[in-house]
Design a protein around this motif. Structure first.
Motif, mmCIF file in Angstrom:
data_model
loop_
_atom_site.group_PDB
_atom_site.id
_atom_site.type_symbol
_atom_site.label_atom_id
_atom_site.label_comp_id
_atom_site.label_asym_id
_atom_site.label_seq_id
_atom_site.Cartn_x
_atom_site.Cartn_y
_atom_site.Cartn_z
ATOM 1 N N THR A 185 3.966 72.587 53.840
ATOM 2 C CA THR A 185 3.945 72.335 55.286
ATOM 3 C C THR A 185 5.314 72.071 55.876
ATOM 4 O O THR A 185 5.502 72.172 57.086
ATOM 5 C CB THR A 185 3.048 71.113 55.604
ATOM 6 O OG1 THR A 185 3.589 69.942 54.960
ATOM 7 C CG2 THR A 185 1.624 71.340 55.123
ATOM 8 N N LEU A 186 6.293 71.722 55.065
ATOM 9 C CA LEU A 186 7.574 71.232 55.531
ATOM 10 C C LEU A 186 8.420 72.341 56.145
ATOM 11 O O LEU A 186 8.635 73.387 55.529
ATOM 12 C CB LEU A 186 8.324 70.604 54.357
ATOM 13 C CG LEU A 186 9.502 69.682 54.647
ATOM 14 C CD1 LEU A 186 9.078 68.456 55.436
ATOM 15 C CD2 LEU A 186 10.155 69.263 53.324
ATOM 16 N N GLN A 187 8.909 72.112 57.364
ATOM 17 C CA GLN A 187 9.882 73.019 57.962
ATOM 18 C C GLN A 187 11.243 72.768 57.319
ATOM 19 O O GLN A 187 11.598 71.637 57.015
ATOM 20 C CB GLN A 187 9.963 72.789 59.468
ATOM 21 C CG GLN A 187 8.677 73.050 60.220
ATOM 22 C CD GLN A 187 8.766 72.596 61.664
ATOM 23 O OE1 GLN A 187 9.834 72.623 62.266
ATOM 24 N NE2 GLN A 187 7.644 72.167 62.222
ATOM 25 N N LEU A 188 12.017 73.845 57.139
ATOM 26 C CA LEU A 188 13.297 73.770 56.431
ATOM 27 C C LEU A 188 14.363 74.519 57.219
ATOM 28 O O LEU A 188 14.086 75.546 57.840
ATOM 29 C CB LEU A 188 13.168 74.395 55.038
ATOM 30 C CG LEU A 188 12.104 73.788 54.114
ATOM 31 C CD1 LEU A 188 11.754 74.752 52.994
ATOM 32 C CD2 LEU A 188 12.583 72.454 53.546
ATOM 33 N N GLY A 189 15.604 74.008 57.191
ATOM 34 C CA GLY A 189 16.656 74.710 57.907
ATOM 35 C C GLY A 189 18.021 74.113 57.655
ATOM 36 O O GLY A 189 18.169 73.064 57.029
ATOM 37 N N THR A 190 19.052 74.808 58.172
ATOM 38 C CA THR A 190 20.430 74.350 58.039
ATOM 39 C C THR A 190 20.932 73.771 59.351
ATOM 40 O O THR A 190 20.651 74.282 60.429
ATOM 41 C CB THR A 190 21.371 75.492 57.616
ATOM 42 O OG1 THR A 190 21.154 76.628 58.464
ATOM 43 C CG2 THR A 190 21.128 75.893 56.178
ATOM 44 N N LEU A 191 21.707 72.713 59.229
ATOM 45 C CA LEU A 191 22.433 72.089 60.346
ATOM 46 C C LEU A 191 23.897 71.937 59.915
ATOM 47 O O LEU A 191 24.291 70.899 59.456
ATOM 48 C CB LEU A 191 21.860 70.708 60.677
ATOM 49 C CG LEU A 191 20.617 70.634 61.550
ATOM 50 C CD1 LEU A 191 20.224 69.184 61.787
ATOM 51 C CD2 LEU A 191 20.821 71.330 62.868
ATOM 52 N N VAL A 192 24.702 72.926 60.123
ATOM 53 C CA VAL A 192 24.376 74.312 60.395
ATOM 54 C C VAL A 192 25.185 75.158 59.435
ATOM 55 O O VAL A 192 26.133 74.681 58.818
ATOM 56 C CB VAL A 192 24.718 74.712 61.860
ATOM 57 C CG1 VAL A 192 23.726 74.144 62.830
ATOM 58 C CG2 VAL A 192 26.152 74.336 62.223
ATOM 59 N N GLY B 90 20.029 77.717 61.275
ATOM 60 C CA GLY B 90 21.032 77.024 62.076
ATOM 61 C C GLY B 90 22.410 77.630 61.858
ATOM 62 O O GLY B 90 22.831 77.833 60.713
ATOM 63 N N ILE B 91 23.111 77.925 62.941
ATOM 64 C CA ILE B 91 24.420 78.572 62.871
ATOM 65 C C ILE B 91 25.437 77.796 63.707
ATOM 66 O O ILE B 91 25.127 77.353 64.818
ATOM 67 C CB ILE B 91 24.350 80.029 63.385
ATOM 68 C CG1 ILE B 91 23.262 80.817 62.662
ATOM 69 C CG2 ILE B 91 25.690 80.729 63.212
ATOM 70 C CD1 ILE B 91 23.108 82.253 63.154
ATOM 71 N N GLY B 92 26.651 77.668 63.183
ATOM 72 C CA GLY B 92 27.733 77.030 63.920
ATOM 73 C C GLY B 92 29.063 77.698 63.608
ATOM 74 O O GLY B 92 29.146 78.562 62.718
#
Length: 304
Positions: free
Chosen positions: A60-67, A96-98
């Protein structure tokens, strides 16, 4: 939000993800760095390899980059890594993009750091390419840094793109054009109010309804069940990063939710009133699973 460059092992990541899911936290984000800014002997696992692994271990867990800095990967590689992790997870990934900022890691590993101006140009080009690859059948692009020629798309049109920055023109202009979410960081209440205003104005200039852009904040968090627990949490953070606990409470309290659960709720409500829809809580002592459980058990229901 976990600073993955601070010695977080695979076993640590699995424990964090399991604790999040068991206690009702909706998302786990991580930084994307190659070096610790505090202790370069701390091991660092690759951000997107970690996310792909966690995608297979969670439900269920949402996952992502910061950033993810645009300096680390070609946009075609980055888009494919995110699309792969998103498919593994069953559509639970945010890209996630920076522009990138830590000069030392670039020099250490041979990435071109270049000038701030070049990095924001790269950001704009990468956003255009990634957005196209995720959402279009074919992508061609002719820019300053990148060229694509009838590249087949990746068929992930619902994969959210997040742009991270301080709401300056170099990130707001491409952000409001291509991103689903804009995340700002380490800001006082007055600063996040001003950044929200600048983002709203950027939306209006490009003809975008600001209500269609998700606003979020990454903020340091020190939380405990009572005042003594808050002080103990500050002590653990200070011990790990060479800071005085009093300084931790003062500095972080200016830029994030600090205090008991009730006090943190009050700060989050204030941020919400300004127009931010979610806050990624920076949890600096990643082995402290009790605090993660506390956030899920008591804080999440209080602001739901």
């Amino acid at each position: 939000m976990i600073e993955g460059q601070e010695g977080v092992t695979w076993d640590d990541w699995v424990a964090l993800a399991e604790t999040c899911e068991a206690n009702g936290l909706e998302a786990l984000f991580r930084s994307d760095h190659y070096l610790s800014g505090t202790d370069e002997s701390r091991p660092v696992l690759d951000a997107w390899a970690t996310i792909a692994g966690l995608a297979a271990r969670t439900t269920t867990l949402q996952l992502g980059t910061l950033v993810s800095p645009v300096t680390f990967r070609h946009p075609s590689v980055l888009a494919r890594q995110a699309a792969t992790a998103d498919e593994i997870s069953g559509s639970r990934v945010t890209l996630g993009i920076g522009a990138g900022w830590m000069a030392r890691e670039h020099h250490a590993y041979g990435f071109d750091f270049s000038s701030a101006r070049d990095r924001v140009v790269r950001l704009a080009e990468q956003l255009a390419i990634v957005h196209g690859l995720l959402r279009e059948d074919r992508v061609s692009f002719d820019g300053t840094f990148y060229e694509l020629h009838e590249a087949p798309g990746l068929n992930r049109p619902k994969l959210p793109i997040l742009v991270g920055g301080s709401a300056k023109p170099g990130t707001t202009t491409p952000g409001v054009r291509f991103a689903d979410e804009y995340n700002t960081l380490f800001a006082t209440v007055d600063e996040i109010r001003e950044r929200k205003r600048r983002l709203d104005e950027a939306c209006e200039r490009t003809g975008r309804d600001p209500a269609t852009l998700r606003y979020s904040l990454m903020a340091p968090c020190v939380i405990g069940e009572d005042d003594a627990a808050v002080r103990e949490s500050a002590r653990r953070i200070g011990e790990r990063f060479g800071r005085d606990p009093g300084e931790v409470l003062e500095r972080y309290g200016e830029r994030g939710p600090v205090g008991t659960v009730a006090q943190v709720v009050d700060r989050l409500r204030e941020i919400e009133q300004i127009g931010y829809e979610r806050v990624m809580l920076q949890h600096l002592v990643h082995t402290d699973l009790e605090t993660v459980a506390l956030i899920g058990r008591e804080l999440v229901p209080a602001v739901a």
